[in-house]
Design an enzyme around this catalytic site. Structure first.
Site, PDB file in Angstrom:
ATOM      1  N   ARG A 130     -35.403  97.126  55.837  1.00 52.04           N
ATOM      2  CA  ARG A 130     -34.656  97.529  55.288  1.00 52.04           C
ATOM      3  C   ARG A 130     -34.728  98.615  53.979  1.00 52.04           C
ATOM      4  O   ARG A 130     -34.040  99.258  54.430  1.00 52.04           O
ATOM      5  CB  ARG A 130     -33.962  96.725  55.154  1.00 52.04           C
ATOM      6  CG  ARG A 130     -33.050  95.786  55.818  1.00 52.04           C
ATOM      7  CD  ARG A 130     -31.608  95.320  55.192  1.00 52.04           C
ATOM      8  NE  ARG A 130     -31.188  94.172  55.942  1.00 52.04           N
ATOM      9  CZ  ARG A 130     -30.837  93.810  56.877  1.00 52.04           C
ATOM     10  NH1 ARG A 130     -30.136  94.825  58.220  1.00 52.04           N
ATOM     11  NH2 ARG A 130     -29.886  92.846  58.060  1.00 52.04           N
TER      12      ARG A 130
ATOM     13  N   GLY B 223     -26.817  96.204  56.940  1.00 54.07           N
ATOM     14  CA  GLY B 223     -27.534  97.689  58.293  1.00 54.07           C
ATOM     15  C   GLY B 223     -26.723  99.108  56.663  1.00 54.07           C
ATOM     16  O   GLY B 223     -27.969 100.089  56.823  1.00 54.07           O
TER      17      GLY B 223
ATOM     18  N   GLY C  82     -21.330  98.500  70.889  1.00 54.80           N
ATOM     19  CA  GLY C  82     -20.519  98.695  70.210  1.00 54.80           C
ATOM     20  C   GLY C  82     -19.295  97.852  70.467  1.00 54.80           C
ATOM     21  O   GLY C  82     -18.750  97.817  69.530  1.00 54.80           O
ATOM     22  N   ASN C  83     -19.868  96.670  70.831  1.00 58.56           N
ATOM     23  CA  ASN C  83     -18.581  94.961  70.105  1.00 58.56           C
ATOM     24  C   ASN C  83     -19.014  94.920  68.358  1.00 58.56           C
ATOM     25  O   ASN C  83     -17.738  94.963  68.338  1.00 58.56           O
ATOM     26  CB  ASN C  83     -20.463  94.260  70.608  1.00 58.56           C
ATOM     27  CG  ASN C  83     -19.922  93.528  71.690  1.00 58.56           C
ATOM     28  OD1 ASN C  83     -18.798  93.069  71.841  1.00 58.56           O
ATOM     29  ND2 ASN C  83     -20.574  92.897  72.340  1.00 58.56           N
TER      30      ASN C  83
ATOM     31  N   ASP D 275     -33.057  96.176  59.728  1.00 60.24           N
ATOM     32  CA  ASP D 275     -34.382  95.043  60.353  1.00 60.24           C
ATOM     33  C   ASP D 275     -34.663  95.046  61.396  1.00 60.24           C
ATOM     34  O   ASP D 275     -34.205  95.210  62.833  1.00 60.24           O
ATOM     35  CB  ASP D 275     -33.705  94.391  59.121  1.00 60.24           C
ATOM     36  CG  ASP D 275     -32.712  93.270  59.652  1.00 60.24           C
ATOM     37  OD1 ASP D 275     -31.739  93.812  60.402  1.00 60.24           O
ATOM     38  OD2 ASP D 275     -33.188  91.883  60.024  1.00 60.24           O
TER      39      ASP D 275
ATOM     40  N   GLU E  54     -21.642 102.366  59.292  1.00 58.98           N
ATOM     41  CA  GLU E  54     -22.182 101.336  60.006  1.00 58.98           C
ATOM     42  C   GLU E  54     -23.356 101.886  60.666  1.00 58.98           C
ATOM     43  O   GLU E  54     -23.925 103.379  60.174  1.00 58.98           O
ATOM     44  CB  GLU E  54     -21.727 101.627  61.672  1.00 58.98           C
ATOM     45  CG  GLU E  54     -20.990 100.090  61.670  1.00 58.98           C
ATOM     46  CD  GLU E  54     -21.929  98.758  61.926  1.00 58.98           C
ATOM     47  OE1 GLU E  54     -22.783  99.240  61.608  1.00 58.98           O
ATOM     48  OE2 GLU E  54     -22.117  98.251  62.508  1.00 58.98           O
ATOM     49  N   ASP E  55     -24.735 101.826  60.149  1.00 62.88           N
ATOM     50  CA  ASP E  55     -26.055 102.411  60.268  1.00 62.88           C
ATOM     51  C   ASP E  55     -26.463 102.769  61.780  1.00 62.88           C
ATOM     52  O   ASP E  55     -26.859 103.630  61.972  1.00 62.88           O
ATOM     53  CB  ASP E  55     -27.074 100.670  59.909  1.00 62.88           C
ATOM     54  CG  ASP E  55     -26.942  99.181  60.876  1.00 62.88           C
ATOM     55  OD1 ASP E  55     -25.725  99.883  61.505  1.00 62.88           O
ATOM     56  OD2 ASP E  55     -27.923  98.277  60.019  1.00 62.88           O
TER      57      ASP E  55
ATOM     58  N   LYS F 282     -26.800 104.905  69.788  1.00 71.10           N
ATOM     59  CA  LYS F 282     -27.790 104.294  71.095  1.00 71.10           C
ATOM     60  C   LYS F 282     -26.439 104.891  72.706  1.00 71.10           C
ATOM     61  O   LYS F 282     -26.142 104.022  73.038  1.00 71.10           O
ATOM     62  CB  LYS F 282     -28.063 102.926  71.918  1.00 71.10           C
ATOM     63  CG  LYS F 282     -29.153 102.721  70.003  1.00 71.10           C
ATOM     64  CD  LYS F 282     -29.635 101.091  70.218  1.00 71.10           C
ATOM     65  CE  LYS F 282     -30.598 101.144  69.950  1.00 71.10           C
ATOM     66  NZ  LYS F 282     -30.931  99.512  69.368  1.00 71.10           N
TER      67      LYS F 282
ATOM     68  N   ASP G  39     -24.668 100.086  68.591  1.00 70.12           N
ATOM     69  CA  ASP G  39     -25.591 100.061  69.960  1.00 70.12           C
ATOM     70  C   ASP G  39     -24.468  99.022  71.372  1.00 70.12           C
ATOM     71  O   ASP G  39     -24.662 100.960  71.826  1.00 70.12           O
ATOM     72  CB  ASP G  39     -26.371  98.535  69.708  1.00 70.12           C
ATOM     73  CG  ASP G  39     -27.127  98.198  70.703  1.00 70.12           C
ATOM     74  OD1 ASP G  39     -27.239  98.323  71.811  1.00 70.12           O
ATOM     75  OD2 ASP G  39     -28.555  97.193  70.507  1.00 70.12           O
TER      76      ASP G  39
END
Ligand code: IMP
Ligand code: MG
Length: 188
Positions: A169, A49, A109-110, A163, A103-104, A135, A107
């Site tokens: 993408r 991403g 954070g995982n 994506d 990072e893109d 987010k 979310d």
């Protein structure tokens, strides 16, 4: 308002952030990174991403960073998962180096927690994180995030590297899942 609706697989998306705003924001982040002090910078881009964000950001960095890639997978369709699969690991020696993870989108954070911890374990001296999107309502991670392009609501987005099941993408703008709003019809 006349909105461009884009269909990918079974879902409809609408524009959220346009290319010009994205690129302006990325230049501002690069400006902040240029102001940091370090001897040598390793940009660690998280594939797939972050490829477009990485390309645009690195064009505006003043020094000559090492640009390296790792590849992990966590998402299946529109669902994030707690299992992070490492497809291509860290290729550089990070010992005593300054690392900038790119990072893109962050979310839950995982993924970023995993990558961040891996960098620390490898002996990186300082680890920065830059993400194009974030987010806040979904984030449950611990990794400190220094550079955020845009904070967005907790909905699914595509474009600018991101994506939906393999497609979208290449889009130069960012699109969000289109939700049909039901209007209460008043007779008379
Ligand atoms: P996390 O581990 O839940 O933070 O998810 C991080 C990764 O999932 C991101 O790096 C993306 O690759 C992917 N992802 C999260 N949210 C979205 C989205 O809305 N659209 C597309 N990919 C996403
Ligand atoms: Mg990603």
């Amino acid at each position: 308002m006349n909105k461009t609706i884009l269909k990918i697989h079974d879902k409809e998306f609408e524009p959220l952030i346009f290319e010009s705003e994205i690129n302006e924001k990325i230049r501002a982040i690069a400006h902040q990174i240029n102001a940091l002090e370090f001897e040598e910078l390793i940009c660690l881009s998280v594939l797939n991403g972050a490829y477009m964000f990485t390309a645009e950001l690195c064009k505006h960095l003043h020094n000559l960073p090492v640009i390296s890639f790792i590849k992990i997978a966590s998402y299946q369709g529109m669902q994030t998962s707690e299992t992070i699969t490492e497809l291509v690991g860290i290729q550089e020696n990070l010992k005593n180096k300054t690392v900038l993870i790119l990072e893109d989108i962050i979310d839950t954070g995982n993924s970023i927690d995993n990558v961040y911890n891996a960098c620390i374990q490898q002996g990186a001296n300082k680890v920065y994180i830059a993400t194009l999107l974030y987010k806040p309502d979904a984030y449950k991670g611990n990794a400190p995030i220094q550079f955020i392009g845009f904070s967005i609501p907790n909905s699914f987005v595509v474009g600018y590297g991101m994506d939906y099941n393999g497609l979208g993408r290449n889009l130069k703008d960012i699109y969000v899942l289109h939700t049909v709003k039901f209007h209460h019809v008043v007779n008379g």
